[in-house]
Design a protein around this motif. Structure first.
Motif, PDB file in Angstrom:
ATOM      1  N   GLY A  81      44.512  32.707  48.223  1.00 17.90           N
ATOM      2  CA  GLY A  81      45.563  33.062  49.171  1.00 17.90           C
ATOM      3  C   GLY A  81      46.328  34.315  48.797  1.00 17.90           C
ATOM      4  O   GLY A  81      47.140  34.808  49.583  1.00 17.90           O
ATOM      5  N   ARG A  82      46.106  34.831  47.603  1.00 18.71           N
ATOM      6  CA  ARG A  82      46.707  36.100  47.180  1.00 18.71           C
ATOM      7  C   ARG A  82      45.667  37.201  47.320  1.00 18.71           C
ATOM      8  O   ARG A  82      44.502  37.029  46.931  1.00 18.71           O
ATOM      9  N   THR A  83      46.090  38.360  47.875  1.00 17.37           N
ATOM     10  CA  THR A  83      45.135  39.440  48.134  1.00 17.37           C
ATOM     11  C   THR A  83      45.628  40.741  47.498  1.00 17.37           C
ATOM     12  O   THR A  83      46.358  41.511  48.137  1.00 17.37           O
ATOM     13  N   PRO A  84      45.273  41.000  46.250  1.00 22.48           N
ATOM     14  CA  PRO A  84      45.630  42.290  45.633  1.00 22.48           C
ATOM     15  C   PRO A  84      45.048  43.456  46.431  1.00 22.48           C
ATOM     16  O   PRO A  84      44.054  43.307  47.150  1.00 22.48           O
ATOM     17  N   ASP A  85      45.662  44.618  46.303  1.00 23.98           N
ATOM     18  CA  ASP A  85      45.208  45.788  47.055  1.00 23.98           C
ATOM     19  C   ASP A  85      43.843  46.271  46.595  1.00 23.98           C
ATOM     20  O   ASP A  85      43.041  46.765  47.401  1.00 23.98           O
ATOM     21  N   ILE A  86      43.556  46.137  45.295  1.00 21.72           N
ATOM     22  CA  ILE A  86      42.326  46.710  44.725  1.00 21.72           C
ATOM     23  C   ILE A  86      41.740  45.757  43.690  1.00 21.72           C
ATOM     24  O   ILE A  86      42.465  45.224  42.841  1.00 21.72           O
ATOM     25  N   LEU A  87      40.435  45.560  43.770  1.00 17.17           N
ATOM     26  CA  LEU A  87      39.676  44.899  42.707  1.00 17.17           C
ATOM     27  C   LEU A  87      38.543  45.827  42.317  1.00 17.17           C
ATOM     28  O   LEU A  87      37.803  46.315  43.178  1.00 17.17           O
ATOM     29  N   THR A  88      38.414  46.080  41.042  1.00 20.03           N
ATOM     30  CA  THR A  88      37.314  46.914  40.545  1.00 20.03           C
ATOM     31  C   THR A  88      36.797  46.308  39.248  1.00 20.03           C
ATOM     32  O   THR A  88      37.568  45.907  38.379  1.00 20.03           O
ATOM     33  N   ASP A  89      35.464  46.239  39.144  1.00 18.12           N
ATOM     34  CA  ASP A  89      34.863  45.613  37.965  1.00 18.12           C
ATOM     35  C   ASP A  89      34.528  46.587  36.855  1.00 18.12           C
ATOM     36  O   ASP A  89      34.245  46.172  35.728  1.00 18.12           O
ATOM     37  N   ASP A  90      34.526  47.897  37.161  1.00 17.65           N
ATOM     38  CA  ASP A  90      34.062  48.834  36.139  1.00 17.65           C
ATOM     39  C   ASP A  90      34.956  50.068  35.992  1.00 17.65           C
ATOM     40  O   ASP A  90      34.517  51.087  35.467  1.00 17.65           O
ATOM     41  N   LEU A  91      36.197  49.993  36.439  1.00 17.47           N
ATOM     42  CA  LEU A  91      37.114  51.111  36.177  1.00 17.47           C
ATOM     43  C   LEU A  91      37.368  51.223  34.684  1.00 17.47           C
ATOM     44  O   LEU A  91      37.335  52.315  34.105  1.00 17.47           O
ATOM     45  N   PHE A  92      37.628  50.070  34.052  1.00  9.95           N
ATOM     46  CA  PHE A  92      37.734  49.992  32.598  1.00  9.95           C
ATOM     47  C   PHE A  92      36.475  49.342  32.066  1.00  9.95           C
ATOM     48  O   PHE A  92      35.921  48.431  32.693  1.00  9.95           O
ATOM     49  N   PRO A  93      35.986  49.787  30.904  1.00  7.94           N
ATOM     50  CA  PRO A  93      34.752  49.217  30.348  1.00  7.94           C
ATOM     51  C   PRO A  93      34.894  47.715  30.077  1.00  7.94           C
ATOM     52  O   PRO A  93      35.867  47.264  29.466  1.00  7.94           O
ATOM     53  N   SER A 144      44.863  35.839  40.062  1.00  9.30           N
ATOM     54  CA  SER A 144      43.689  36.565  39.574  1.00  9.30           C
ATOM     55  C   SER A 144      43.023  35.790  38.452  1.00  9.30           C
ATOM     56  O   SER A 144      43.695  35.121  37.656  1.00  9.30           O
ATOM     57  N   PRO A 145      41.701  35.867  38.364  1.00 12.32           N
ATOM     58  CA  PRO A 145      40.995  35.122  37.321  1.00 12.32           C
ATOM     59  C   PRO A 145      41.458  35.482  35.912  1.00 12.32           C
ATOM     60  O   PRO A 145      41.890  36.607  35.650  1.00 12.32           O
ATOM     61  N   THR A 146      41.359  34.519  35.032  1.00 12.59           N
ATOM     62  CA  THR A 146      41.736  34.726  33.630  1.00 12.59           C
ATOM     63  C   THR A 146      40.907  35.859  33.030  1.00 12.59           C
ATOM     64  O   THR A 146      39.696  35.946  33.245  1.00 12.59           O
ATOM     65  N   GLY A 147      41.565  36.711  32.276  1.00  9.88           N
ATOM     66  CA  GLY A 147      40.874  37.809  31.609  1.00  9.88           C
ATOM     67  C   GLY A 147      40.879  39.109  32.386  1.00  9.88           C
ATOM     68  O   GLY A 147      40.513  40.155  31.846  1.00  9.88           O
ATOM     69  N   TYR A 148      41.273  39.074  33.656  1.00 13.21           N
ATOM     70  CA  TYR A 148      41.350  40.307  34.438  1.00 13.21           C
ATOM     71  C   TYR A 148      42.571  41.125  34.001  1.00 13.21           C
ATOM     72  O   TYR A 148      43.632  40.582  33.716  1.00 13.21           O
ATOM     73  N   LEU A 149      42.375  42.439  33.943  1.00 16.38           N
ATOM     74  CA  LEU A 149      43.488  43.338  33.657  1.00 16.38           C
ATOM     75  C   LEU A 149      44.360  43.447  34.907  1.00 16.38           C
ATOM     76  O   LEU A 149      43.865  43.730  36.001  1.00 16.38           O
ATOM     77  N   LYS A 150      45.654  43.227  34.743  1.00 20.25           N
ATOM     78  CA  LYS A 150      46.580  43.246  35.876  1.00 20.25           C
ATOM     79  C   LYS A 150      47.437  44.501  35.809  1.00 20.25           C
ATOM     80  O   LYS A 150      48.127  44.736  34.817  1.00 20.25           O
ATOM     81  N   CYS A 151      47.386  45.276  36.895  1.00 28.10           N
ATOM     82  CA  CYS A 151      48.055  46.585  36.902  1.00 28.10           C
ATOM     83  C   CYS A 151      48.836  46.756  38.201  1.00 28.10           C
ATOM     84  O   CYS A 151      48.377  46.352  39.277  1.00 28.10           O
ATOM     85  N   ILE A 152      50.019  47.361  38.109  1.00 29.51           N
ATOM     86  CA  ILE A 152      50.830  47.681  39.279  1.00 29.51           C
ATOM     87  C   ILE A 152      51.104  49.171  39.277  1.00 29.51           C
ATOM     88  O   ILE A 152      51.545  49.727  38.267  1.00 29.51           O
ATOM     89  N   GLN A 193      35.752  45.119  31.656  1.00 31.12           N
ATOM     90  CA  GLN A 193      36.910  44.339  32.077  1.00 31.12           C
ATOM     91  C   GLN A 193      37.208  44.605  33.549  1.00 31.12           C
ATOM     92  O   GLN A 193      37.385  45.746  33.963  1.00 31.12           O
ATOM     93  N   SER A 194      37.250  43.538  34.325  1.00 31.47           N
ATOM     94  CA  SER A 194      37.627  43.677  35.731  1.00 31.47           C
ATOM     95  C   SER A 194      39.129  43.921  35.838  1.00 31.47           C
ATOM     96  O   SER A 194      39.916  43.441  35.007  1.00 31.47           O
ATOM     97  N   THR A 195      39.508  44.655  36.870  1.00 27.46           N
ATOM     98  CA  THR A 195      40.910  45.056  37.027  1.00 27.46           C
ATOM     99  C   THR A 195      41.372  44.770  38.445  1.00 27.46           C
ATOM    100  O   THR A 195      40.664  45.066  39.407  1.00 27.46           O
ATOM    101  N   VAL A 196      42.561  44.181  38.554  1.00 27.92           N
ATOM    102  CA  VAL A 196      43.196  44.006  39.861  1.00 27.92           C
ATOM    103  C   VAL A 196      44.450  44.882  39.889  1.00 27.92           C
ATOM    104  O   VAL A 196      45.189  44.955  38.905  1.00 27.92           O
ATOM    105  N   ILE A 197      44.666  45.543  41.030  1.00 31.28           N
ATOM    106  CA  ILE A 197      45.751  46.525  41.135  1.00 31.28           C
ATOM    107  C   ILE A 197      46.564  46.242  42.400  1.00 31.28           C
ATOM    108  O   ILE A 197      46.003  46.046  43.482  1.00 31.28           O
TER     109      ILE A 197
END
Length: 459
Positions: free
Chosen positions: A67-79, A237-245, A81-85
């Protein structure tokens, strides 16, 4: 076009199309073209960062995590580690009291116009402030709460203000003699304002406060509150994802100058607030994006373009080079056309609408023995031909006080060639290039270049 030219925004939309649903594309367009800068500027940051990520990494827009929708999900921006922004933007409005001051002024203006028609065109409002120290319970490290004094500074304006019968009687008495010779003070509902008569008051410049936009508490401020809101978007967001604002500067001094230091410690900086938030939250990284000149303190604009400045605040100690992908995103962003506070002001005055005045390139010209060349704004010429700009406006905005075309015509020059010079997607205007040469239709007739030899003529 809040900060980036409209041509570039359209190009980014077109290139981001494969990642956008129709509903999402319409949402972005609707917000960017909204007249409210607090809608348009955040949407512009969102589009720009989504586009930049798509250039260098895998991208998913608005992924659904419970039910939460981050603006961006990328799996390879950082080596590895998936990242939600999450992307947002903040202006000075919550700290400046701009909205409450404008509301109060409008309430008083409406009453003043009923008492004396068009009186509001001459009324200027200066809002007062108060400051001091108040008791506060401050927790010290490794210890209990301790009673200390905390500095406060407050602009005396309120969203609850209303004119009482006593205020209305004050206004009637003050407006009886026109123009009023002395200022009028209105106090009530957390508001204290001094009204003065001026010969002319611009509708966008009728209020003033000596108090700048500043924060005095690390948590009770709009930046901390906005970050807490965005943290909720990333909470599933799933455990282990990098969380960035990403915090975009939408005309906010605390973001434009995040390291601004107050030696008295009476006010807190943008950096102080973000570091406090990171200590309190599950977010890993907070970034600030702000458009500024390359050298903001220079007294000239030549060779001093506007650039994106990126500030990165990380909760953790990272190895050298870890933040390089974020720097790469900054480098990919199109150069800003305006500072954020300028974009906000221009939008409020309606300057940036597609059918508004337009962004006119300055007149450029050069001359030589074979003639002269002038470069004039294609958008301005279109407005002149369409009848939306008068000849006087064209002269004032494009040619300036010295009408170079009148000078050329007076010297006998006429247009000999016309061409088009595109300025690309990073300008919302182009040049019409006019070549001018001496022309008998505008100059005295001259003797031929080649005449009979005088000696031959004598024979």
């Amino acid at each position: 076009m809040p900060i980036i030219p409209r041509r570039r925004l359209q190009l980014m939309l077109d290139e981001l199309g494969p990642w956008l649903t129709k509903a999402k594309a319409l949402d972005l367009i609707g917000r960017i073209d909204n007249e409210d800068p607090d809608q348009a500027i955040p949407a512009e940051y969102e589009l720009s960062l989504q586009w930049a990520v798509s250039r260098i990494a895998e991208l998913e827009i608005d992924p659904d995590f419970g039910g939460r929708t981050p603006d961006i999900l990328t799996d390879d921006l950082f080596p590895q580690q998936s990242t939600v922004i999450e992307v947002t933007a903040i202006s000075d409005e919550p700290l400046s009291g701009e909205g409450a001051m404008e509301r109060t002024a409008n309430i008083i203006n409406q009453f003043a116009d009923r008492v004396r028609p068009k009186a509001s065109k001459h009324l200027h409002y200066t809002f007062q402030e108060t400051s001091g120290y108040k008791p506060a319970k401050l927790k010290v490290p490794f210890g209990p709460f301790t009673h200390q004094s905390q500095y406060y500074r407050k602009r005396l304006t309120s969203w609850k203000f209303s004119l009482t019968p006593a205020h209305e009687a004050q206004m009637r008495g003050w407006l009886k003699d026109w123009p009023p010779a002395k200022p009028l003070s209105i106090v009530g509902e957390g508001t204290a304002v001094v009204i003065v008569w001026k010969d002319k008051v611009h509708s966008f410049n009728k209020t003033f406060s000596s108090m700048p936009s500043e924060a005095h508490d690390l948590k009770k401020n709009p930046i901390y509150e906005r970050l807490k809101e965005k943290e909720k978007q990333l909470s599933k967001s799933p455990t282990g994802y990098l969380k960035c604002i990403f915090l975009g500067d939408a005309g906010c001094r605390l973001l434009r100058e995040p390291n601004d230091f107050d030696g008295t410690r009476r006010r807190v900086s943008g950096k102080d607030i973000i570091q406090k938030f990171l200590a309190d939250s599950a977010i890993d990284i907070v970034c600030i994006l702000t458009p500024r000149r390359k050298n903001e303190n220079a007294r000239w604009d030549n060779s001093n373009p506007r650039l994106w400045h990126l500030y990165i605040y990380d909760k953790w100690q990272r190895p050298q080079g870890y933040h390089a992908p974020l720097e790469r995103l900054r480098e990919l962003l199109p150069h800003p056309y305006l500072h954020a506070y300028q974009a906000r002001s221009w939008m409020q005055q309606g300057f940036l609408a597609p059918q508004a005045r337009g962004q006119y390139l300055p007149l450029g010209y050069s001359g030589g023995s074979l003639g002269s060349t002038a470069r004039i704004s294609a958008r301005a010429l279109m407005k002149l031909l369409a009848g939306r700009m008068s000849a006087t406006q064209f002269k004032n905005w494009i040619t300036g006080d010295r009408n170079q075309f009148d000078f050329w015509l007076g010297k006998g020059y006429s247009i000999s060639d016309v061409s088009f010079e595109s300025q690309g997607a990073d300008q919302d205007d182009d040049y019409i290039v006019l070549k001018m040469e001496l022309d008998p239709n505008a100059s005295p007739l001259r003797i031929p270049h080649q005449l009979m030899d005088d000696e031959k003529n004598k024979k």
